[in-house]
Design an enzyme around this catalytic site. Sequence first.
Site, PDB file in Angstrom:
ATOM      1  N   HIS A 122      16.984  33.815  62.561  1.00  0.00           N
ATOM      2  CA  HIS A 122      18.120  34.455  63.240  1.00  0.00           C
ATOM      3  C   HIS A 122      17.786  35.951  63.387  1.00  0.00           C
ATOM      4  O   HIS A 122      17.056  36.499  62.563  1.00  0.00           O
ATOM      5  CB  HIS A 122      19.342  34.272  62.334  1.00  0.00           C
ATOM      6  CG  HIS A 122      20.641  34.685  62.927  1.00  0.00           C
ATOM      7  ND1 HIS A 122      21.068  35.994  62.959  1.00  0.00           N
ATOM      8  CD2 HIS A 122      21.642  33.954  63.486  1.00  0.00           C
ATOM      9  CE1 HIS A 122      22.266  36.051  63.503  1.00  0.00           C
ATOM     10  NE2 HIS A 122      22.646  34.829  63.846  1.00  0.00           N
ATOM     11  N   ASP A 199      17.462  33.583  53.602  1.00  0.00           N
ATOM     12  CA  ASP A 199      18.665  33.679  54.409  1.00  0.00           C
ATOM     13  C   ASP A 199      19.411  32.354  54.233  1.00  0.00           C
ATOM     14  O   ASP A 199      19.037  31.332  54.815  1.00  0.00           O
ATOM     15  CB  ASP A 199      18.251  33.915  55.871  1.00  0.00           C
ATOM     16  CG  ASP A 199      19.414  33.779  56.842  1.00  0.00           C
ATOM     17  OD1 ASP A 199      20.514  33.365  56.423  1.00  0.00           O
ATOM     18  OD2 ASP A 199      19.206  34.071  58.037  1.00  0.00           O
ATOM     19  N   GLN A 202      23.192  29.316  56.469  1.00  0.00           N
ATOM     20  CA  GLN A 202      23.529  27.935  56.850  1.00  0.00           C
ATOM     21  C   GLN A 202      23.358  26.949  55.698  1.00  0.00           C
ATOM     22  O   GLN A 202      23.798  25.803  55.808  1.00  0.00           O
ATOM     23  CB  GLN A 202      22.659  27.478  58.032  1.00  0.00           C
ATOM     24  CG  GLN A 202      22.854  28.273  59.314  1.00  0.00           C
ATOM     25  CD  GLN A 202      24.257  28.130  59.906  1.00  0.00           C
ATOM     26  OE1 GLN A 202      25.009  27.204  59.601  1.00  0.00           O
ATOM     27  NE2 GLN A 202      24.622  29.072  60.770  1.00  0.00           N
ATOM     28  N   LYS A 225      31.284  31.308  57.041  1.00  0.00           N
ATOM     29  CA  LYS A 225      30.642  30.047  57.454  1.00  0.00           C
ATOM     30  C   LYS A 225      30.886  28.945  56.443  1.00  0.00           C
ATOM     31  O   LYS A 225      30.362  27.843  56.568  1.00  0.00           O
ATOM     32  CB  LYS A 225      29.137  30.256  57.625  1.00  0.00           C
ATOM     33  CG  LYS A 225      28.780  31.177  58.796  1.00  0.00           C
ATOM     34  CD  LYS A 225      27.295  31.251  58.975  1.00  0.00           C
ATOM     35  CE  LYS A 225      26.862  32.370  59.894  1.00  0.00           C
ATOM     36  NZ  LYS A 225      27.136  32.123  61.302  1.00  0.00           N
ATOM     37  N   CYS A 365      21.362  33.683  68.777  1.00  0.00           N
ATOM     38  CA  CYS A 365      20.762  34.828  68.047  1.00  0.00           C
ATOM     39  C   CYS A 365      19.383  34.477  67.525  1.00  0.00           C
ATOM     40  O   CYS A 365      19.002  34.884  66.410  1.00  0.00           O
ATOM     41  CB  CYS A 365      21.650  35.293  66.904  1.00  0.00           C
ATOM     42  SG  CYS A 365      23.230  35.899  67.446  1.00  0.00           S
TER      43      CYS A 365
HETATM   44  N1  PMP Z   1      21.299  33.727  59.492  1.00  0.00           N
HETATM   45  C1  PMP Z   1      21.627  32.552  60.036  1.00  0.00           C
HETATM   46  C2  PMP Z   1      20.698  31.380  59.865  1.00  0.00           C
HETATM   47  C3  PMP Z   1      22.823  32.409  60.727  1.00  0.00           C
HETATM   48  O1  PMP Z   1      23.144  31.232  61.259  1.00  0.00           O
HETATM   49  C4  PMP Z   1      23.674  33.523  60.856  1.00  0.00           C
HETATM   50  C5  PMP Z   1      24.970  33.443  61.633  1.00  0.00           C
HETATM   51  N2  PMP Z   1      24.898  32.716  62.795  1.00  0.00           N
HETATM   52  C6  PMP Z   1      23.289  34.721  60.265  1.00  0.00           C
HETATM   53  C7  PMP Z   1      22.096  34.782  59.585  1.00  0.00           C
HETATM   54  C8  PMP Z   1      24.145  35.932  60.346  1.00  0.00           C
HETATM   55  O2  PMP Z   1      25.354  35.739  59.710  1.00  0.00           O
HETATM   56  P1  PMP Z   1      26.498  36.835  59.812  1.00  0.00           P
HETATM   57  O3  PMP Z   1      26.790  36.999  61.265  1.00  0.00           O
HETATM   58  O4  PMP Z   1      27.625  36.261  59.051  1.00  0.00           O
HETATM   59  O5  PMP Z   1      25.929  38.065  59.222  1.00  0.00           O
END
Ligand code: PMP
Length: 404
Positions: A122, A199, A202, A225, A365
Site C-alpha cells: 500500500h 503492515d 489487513q 478496519k 492505493c
Molecule cells: N496498509 C494496507 C494494507 C491497507 O489496506 C491500508 C488501508 N487501505 C493501509 C495500509 C493504510 O491504512 P490507514 O489509511 O488506516 O492508515
Amino acid sequence: MLDVGRIKQDFPILGQQVHSRRLVYLDNAATTQKPRQVIDALVRYYETTNANIHRGIHTLAVQATDQYEDVRTKAAAHIGASNPQDIVFTRNTTESINLVARAWGDTNLGEGDEIVLSLMEHHSNIVPWQLLARRTGAVLRFIDFRDDGTLDLDQARGLIGERTKLVSIVHMSNVLGTINPVAELAEMAHAAGALLLVDGAQSAPHLPVDVTQLGCDFFGFSLHKMLGPTGVGVLWAKPGLLEEMEPFLGGGEMIAIVKPEGSTWADVPHKFEAGTPNIADVIASGAAFDYLRELGMDSVREHEKAITAYAMDSLQRIPGVSIHGPLDVEQRGGAVSFSMDCAHPHDISTIVDGHGVAIRAGHHCAQLLMRRLGVPATSRGSFAIQRRCRCAHRGVAACEEDVC
Ligand code: PMP
C-alpha cells in the site's frame, strides 16, 4: 461457527437500503462498519466520562485515563504482545509507519543503506520510505510477486543482504489478499542484521496475530478496519526498541522536564503520544477489541475463509472474469480483486451500487501493484464477519446454508 444473524443485528447501518435495495457492504478492506457496542461506547464516554487524560487528578480525569490505558492492554492482547507499554496509539497505520520512518529511520539509516519492500505494498508502506530515502540517501529495493500473487521468496533471499537495514512488508495484501510469510522474512531480515516492520492493516482485523510468533520488530494497524472508530491506529514495537528511538512529535504529554536549553522525554509509550490524544475513539476501540475477542479470531478467520471461497468460486463462473491473487484460501484473506473483460472496474462498481452492493474500484492505493499486474484499476469485494454465504454444500468448513 459465527452466529451471523445475531452479528448482523449489532450493525445498525446494515439495516438500511441503498437505491431501494438492501445494503450489502463489501468494502471492509477500506473500512468496516461499526457494531452498536462501539457506537454506544463512544456516546457513553462523552455522556459520562469526558476529561483530558494523564494530567488531572479529579474523578473524571482518573476514569478517562484508566479507560484509555485499559485499551492499550486490549490492543497488546489482540496481537499477542506481552507488554502494553510497547503499544503506541497513533491515528492510523499510515501514521504508525511514518512514526518508525522518522523516529527510527532518521537515526539508523544512512547513504547507501537499503530498505526492502514489496511490489504489493500500500502507498502508506512505500511513500514514508521514499521520503526517508530522500532525507538519508538510503535506497529502496522491491520484492516482486509471482503470477499466482504469492511473494517471490527466492528473490527476497537475494535482495535482503548486508546493506539491508529494514524489511517492511504487508502481512495481508489489500488487493491480492495474499498472506505473506512474515516469520520467514523475519528470519531473513534478522540474519542480515536488519529489522522487520509488518503492515498489519489487513491482518489484525481478520487473522489471529501473534507478534512473537511472527518474529517482527514493528507491527502497525488501524482500528477503523476492525470495527473500531476512525482516527485510532496502533504501533507495536519489540521490547526495548521504543526506548532507543527519538520522539516523533514534540509537545505536551511527551516530556519529562522542559528547560530553555532543552527537554527530556517521558517514558515510553508516552514519549510518542504528544498532545491530547484521540481519547474518545481510543476508549471506544476497547469495545471493538472486546467484540472480536468474544467471537474469537480463529472463528473470524474460518468464517471469512468460507465466504472468500464462495466469492471466488462464484466469480470464476462468470465468463471474462479473472481473479488477482492466490486462489487457495489458506494463502489469502477476504480482499478479492478481479478484472472483467470489456468492463471497467468503475462501471462494475456503479452497476452493483445500483443493486445496493458496495464494492471498491480503483488502484486501492497500490499503484506499483497495478503496474505489475498491467491494469489501471481492479474491482474489489472485501468481506468481514457480518456476511453469510451459501458454500457449505461446496465442502467448505465453518459455513452456514443460508441466503446471502
Ligand atoms: N496498509 C494496507 C494494507 C491497507 O489496506 C491500508 C488501508 N487501505 C493501509 C495500509 C493504510 O491504512 P490507514 O489509511 O488506516 O492508515
